[in-house]
Design a protein around this motif. Sequence first.
Motif, mmCIF file in Angstrom:
data_model
loop_
_atom_site.group_PDB
_atom_site.id
_atom_site.type_symbol
_atom_site.label_atom_id
_atom_site.label_comp_id
_atom_site.label_asym_id
_atom_site.label_seq_id
_atom_site.Cartn_x
_atom_site.Cartn_y
_atom_site.Cartn_z
ATOM 1 N N ARG A 42 0.814 -1.206 0.000
ATOM 2 C CA ARG A 42 0.000 0.000 0.000
ATOM 3 C C ARG A 42 0.855 1.267 0.000
ATOM 4 N NH1 ARG A 42 -2.985 -2.742 4.229
ATOM 5 N NH2 ARG A 42 -5.060 -3.363 3.557
ATOM 6 N N GLY A 43 0.302 2.326 -0.595
ATOM 7 C CA GLY A 43 0.819 3.687 -0.455
ATOM 8 C C GLY A 43 2.276 3.850 -0.819
ATOM 9 N N GLU A 44 2.980 4.578 0.057
ATOM 10 C CA GLU A 44 4.351 4.946 -0.232
ATOM 11 C C GLU A 44 5.339 3.812 0.012
ATOM 12 O OE1 GLU A 44 5.218 8.422 2.006
ATOM 13 O OE2 GLU A 44 3.882 9.718 0.824
ATOM 14 N N ARG A 45 4.920 2.726 0.619
ATOM 15 C CA ARG A 45 5.839 1.613 0.876
ATOM 16 C C ARG A 45 6.411 1.062 -0.427
ATOM 17 N NH1 ARG A 45 2.637 -1.901 5.544
ATOM 18 N NH2 ARG A 45 2.914 -0.400 7.235
ATOM 19 N N MET A 46 5.539 0.905 -1.425
ATOM 20 C CA MET A 46 5.992 0.359 -2.701
ATOM 21 C C MET A 46 6.948 1.340 -3.386
ATOM 22 S SD MET A 46 5.652 -2.433 -4.469
ATOM 23 C CE MET A 46 5.885 -3.040 -6.149
ATOM 24 N N ASP A 47 6.626 2.625 -3.341
ATOM 25 C CA ASP A 47 7.512 3.633 -3.920
ATOM 26 C C ASP A 47 8.889 3.573 -3.265
ATOM 27 O OD1 ASP A 47 5.294 4.369 -5.322
ATOM 28 O OD2 ASP A 47 5.164 6.403 -4.539
ATOM 29 N N TRP A 48 8.903 3.413 -1.954
ATOM 30 C CA TRP A 48 10.169 3.350 -1.201
ATOM 31 C C TRP A 48 11.008 2.167 -1.674
ATOM 32 C CZ3 TRP A 48 12.938 6.065 2.381
ATOM 33 C CH2 TRP A 48 13.896 5.380 3.114
ATOM 34 N N VAL A 49 10.373 0.993 -1.803
ATOM 35 C CA VAL A 49 11.100 -0.199 -2.250
ATOM 36 C C VAL A 49 11.636 -0.003 -3.660
ATOM 37 C CG1 VAL A 49 10.853 -2.635 -2.871
ATOM 38 C CG2 VAL A 49 9.856 -1.784 -0.747
ATOM 39 N N VAL A 50 10.821 0.522 -4.562
ATOM 40 C CA VAL A 50 11.248 0.737 -5.945
ATOM 41 C C VAL A 50 12.429 1.706 -6.005
ATOM 42 C CG1 VAL A 50 10.536 1.758 -8.152
ATOM 43 C CG2 VAL A 50 9.017 0.164 -6.964
ATOM 44 N N GLN A 51 12.342 2.792 -5.248
ATOM 45 C CA GLN A 51 13.418 3.792 -5.245
ATOM 46 C C GLN A 51 14.720 3.199 -4.706
ATOM 47 O OE1 GLN A 51 13.708 6.847 -2.072
ATOM 48 N NE2 GLN A 51 13.354 8.326 -3.721
ATOM 49 N N LYS A 52 14.651 2.580 -3.541
ATOM 50 C CA LYS A 52 15.863 2.083 -2.897
ATOM 51 C C LYS A 52 16.431 0.858 -3.610
ATOM 52 C CE LYS A 52 15.500 5.394 -0.081
ATOM 53 N NZ LYS A 52 16.299 6.615 -0.364
ATOM 54 N N ALA A 53 15.578 0.019 -4.180
ATOM 55 C CA ALA A 53 16.068 -1.116 -4.961
ATOM 56 C C ALA A 53 16.857 -0.628 -6.171
ATOM 57 C CB ALA A 53 14.902 -2.003 -5.398
ATOM 58 N N THR A 54 16.402 0.461 -6.767
ATOM 59 C CA THR A 54 17.146 1.052 -7.887
ATOM 60 C C THR A 54 18.517 1.521 -7.421
ATOM 61 O OG1 THR A 54 15.088 1.757 -8.962
ATOM 62 C CG2 THR A 54 17.119 2.866 -9.638
ATOM 63 N N GLU A 55 18.572 2.203 -6.292
ATOM 64 C CA GLU A 55 19.857 2.664 -5.767
ATOM 65 C C GLU A 55 20.787 1.490 -5.454
ATOM 66 O OE1 GLU A 55 19.353 5.309 -2.444
ATOM 67 O OE2 GLU A 55 17.700 6.369 -3.408
ATOM 68 N N LEU A 56 20.211 0.346 -5.068
ATOM 69 C CA LEU A 56 21.000 -0.827 -4.716
ATOM 70 C C LEU A 56 21.354 -1.681 -5.926
ATOM 71 C CD1 LEU A 56 19.175 -1.766 -1.407
ATOM 72 C CD2 LEU A 56 21.570 -1.065 -1.619
ATOM 73 N N LEU A 84 15.280 -4.720 0.723
ATOM 74 C CA LEU A 84 16.465 -3.865 0.664
ATOM 75 C C LEU A 84 17.627 -4.500 1.413
ATOM 76 C CD1 LEU A 84 14.725 -0.412 1.184
ATOM 77 C CD2 LEU A 84 15.064 -1.722 -0.924
ATOM 78 N N ALA A 85 17.330 -5.113 2.565
ATOM 79 C CA ALA A 85 18.381 -5.830 3.292
ATOM 80 C C ALA A 85 18.911 -6.977 2.452
ATOM 81 C CB ALA A 85 17.833 -6.333 4.627
ATOM 82 N N ALA A 86 18.016 -7.716 1.805
ATOM 83 C CA ALA A 86 18.440 -8.845 0.979
ATOM 84 C C ALA A 86 19.277 -8.368 -0.209
ATOM 85 C CB ALA A 86 17.222 -9.622 0.487
ATOM 86 N N LEU A 87 18.855 -7.302 -0.857
ATOM 87 C CA LEU A 87 19.612 -6.782 -2.001
ATOM 88 C C LEU A 87 21.011 -6.353 -1.592
ATOM 89 C CD1 LEU A 87 16.830 -4.684 -3.775
ATOM 90 C CD2 LEU A 87 17.890 -6.782 -4.630
ATOM 91 N N ALA A 88 21.117 -5.681 -0.447
ATOM 92 C CA ALA A 88 22.431 -5.239 0.019
ATOM 93 C C ALA A 88 23.338 -6.437 0.307
ATOM 94 C CB ALA A 88 22.280 -4.366 1.271
ATOM 95 N N ILE A 89 22.795 -7.481 0.918
ATOM 96 C CA ILE A 89 23.580 -8.677 1.212
ATOM 97 C C ILE A 89 24.033 -9.362 -0.074
ATOM 98 C CG2 ILE A 89 23.424 -11.014 2.160
ATOM 99 C CD1 ILE A 89 21.621 -9.816 4.360
ATOM 100 N N LEU A 90 23.122 -9.507 -1.024
ATOM 101 C CA LEU A 90 23.458 -10.172 -2.282
ATOM 102 C C LEU A 90 24.505 -9.377 -3.058
ATOM 103 C CD1 LEU A 90 19.882 -11.302 -3.372
ATOM 104 C CD2 LEU A 90 21.706 -12.750 -2.458
ATOM 105 N N GLN A 91 24.374 -8.048 -3.064
ATOM 106 C CA GLN A 91 25.359 -7.221 -3.775
ATOM 107 C C GLN A 91 26.716 -7.266 -3.081
ATOM 108 O OE1 GLN A 91 25.072 -6.192 -6.684
ATOM 109 N NE2 GLN A 91 23.263 -4.965 -7.120
ATOM 110 N N ALA A 92 26.721 -7.343 -1.750
ATOM 111 C CA ALA A 92 27.993 -7.426 -1.031
ATOM 112 C C ALA A 92 28.659 -8.781 -1.247
ATOM 113 C CB ALA A 92 27.773 -7.170 0.459
ATOM 114 N N ARG A 93 27.855 -9.840 -1.348
ATOM 115 C CA ARG A 93 28.423 -11.181 -1.493
ATOM 116 C C ARG A 93 28.849 -11.466 -2.932
ATOM 117 N NH1 ARG A 93 28.200 -16.003 1.468
ATOM 118 N NH2 ARG A 93 26.928 -14.968 3.048
#
Length: 245
Positions: free
Chosen positions: A88-102, A228-237
């Motif tokens: 719902r709402g801004e949660r999805m926008d937040w994930v899309v934005q931060k996933a792009t940064e990651l 976002l936590a998972a993406l950061a871990i996968l990118q670090a590994r």
Amino acid sequence: MRVPRIFTRQPLSAGAELTLESSPSQHLARVLRMVEGDALRLFDGSGAEYCASIVSADKRQVTVAVLESEPGLAESPLRIHLGIGISRGERMDWVVQKATELGVAEISPLYTGRTAVRLRGEREERKRQHWEQVIVSACEQCGRSIIPDVHEPMALSQWLQHAAGERRFVLHHRATAAPAGAQLPVSISLLVGPEGGLDEAEIGAAETAGFESLALGPRVLRTETAPLAALAILQARWGDMGSLE
């Protein structure tokens, strides 16, 4: 002033002169109050970016001269396709934005059994276009020169049939495993549920489709935190983010 990075859908080439689209024109002229002679950087999603200079500017349109090209920021060697239950709402926008940064390469919004948001027809396409603009803005900010794909929302069952990552993970707090394996994958499909998570049948369907169950730790993370936590871990590994080791 920091030189702004601006995305344009028009193909770029050194020596060209072009008028930017309405949205970036208004941002440059009205928000940043840029004028003739000011410098900016442009990219068109092809992987390169260009130095540019404003030729003319008014409140409705900005015309620029495209100067020399430079290689854009290198993409992660790990291509991640994120399948995410629509929130719902801004949660999805937040994930899309931060996933792009990651560094995610593709995003598929998914309808699951616990997805509270149901989009139909024109509303679905408007929402996809909105997420696409969130991605563009994130790329302008973080330095990426290739725009990640955001696909049309689809049913989880449909996505599972087409997820083609070399490694595939389904994230849920009942799992016990962390990402392991010495082999360096070049692509990953990552499945994360909406608020309330995936149900047992959906987790089972993912595992049947070849997804490995993945847990990040003992705490239950919110739907906007977990991917976002998972993406950061996968990118670090396996990707291009620095490790603390």
